[in-house]
Enzyme design. Structure first.
Site: not given
Length: 218
Positions: A125, A129
């Protein structure tokens, strides 16, 4: 002062919904265009709502116009189903909107990222990002504002039991999290949205990183 136009992507999400309300209330903007998959259910003289298929953005490129672009797109691994689908939403869609908006003259891009974003992270994750942050730097906006909130607080349309439990815990311990721990406090979606509006009004070129503890004061 001449009024500006805004382009908002992700208006039906937690932060996006708050951001839309603030944009419609703001005297800074004369028109607010939103790209959505489903209707917002709102009616406002400044609102220009465009329903789009994000898998077919090429057919909507001419509509991605605005002086300031507010990007609140985001999903979860559970909702996306696969890592590849997650990348498509949180990276590919974001970059496609950014490039199209820049090609049509947008000067300011404001995007929701995440605390811990890093293209070299071992956490999937955070790596995605961080990669989208890195790629946005190369699009060429006059000003790029990156917002890295911690756990978001607010009422979502869909059920996320894990977030509900985490939110209850974080609300209880947040008063004890001062000093260096402040950045880890859960933060309301409203504060993040207000931070985005504040960032858009800075009128300072360059790349600006807004960490969660900074946003807590808005």
């Amino acid at each position: 002062m001449k009024q500006k136009t805004a382009l908002l992507v992700g208006a039906t999400g937690l932060v996006g919904g708050k951001c839309l309300q603030l944009l419609l209330e703001s005297d800074r903007y004369e028109r607010v265009t939103v790209l959505v998959r489903r209707p917002t259910g709102l009616s406002h003289r400044k609102l220009n709502e465009l329903r789009v298929n994000f898998d077919d953005l090429e057919n909507h490129l001419s509509e991605m116009t605005g002086d300031d672009v507010f990007c609140c797109l985001g999903t979860t691994i559970k909702k996306a189903g696969t890592q590849q689908n997650f990348i498509k939403v949180d990276h590919d869609y974001v970059l496609a909107v950014a490039r199209a908006a820049r090609a049509h003259g947008a000067g300011v891009f404001l995007v929701i990222s995440a605390m811990g974003a890093n293209p070299a992270s071992k956490i999937f994750y955070n790596r995605v990002k961080g990669t989208v942050e890195q790629d946005l730097r190369n699009v060429g906006f006059d000003a790029l504002h990156i917002f890295r909130p911690s756990l978001l607080l607010g009422q979502r349309d869909e059920s996320r039991p894990g977030e509900v439990i985490a939110s209850v815990v974080m609300r209880a311990v947040s008063p004890l999290m001062g000093g260096p721990l402040k950045k880890y406090r859960a933060i309301s979606a409203d504060r993040v949205a207000r931070s985005m509006l504040k960032g858009a009004g800075m009128n300072i070129p360059g790349v600006h990183i807004h960490e969660s503890d900074e946003m807590q004061d808005n």
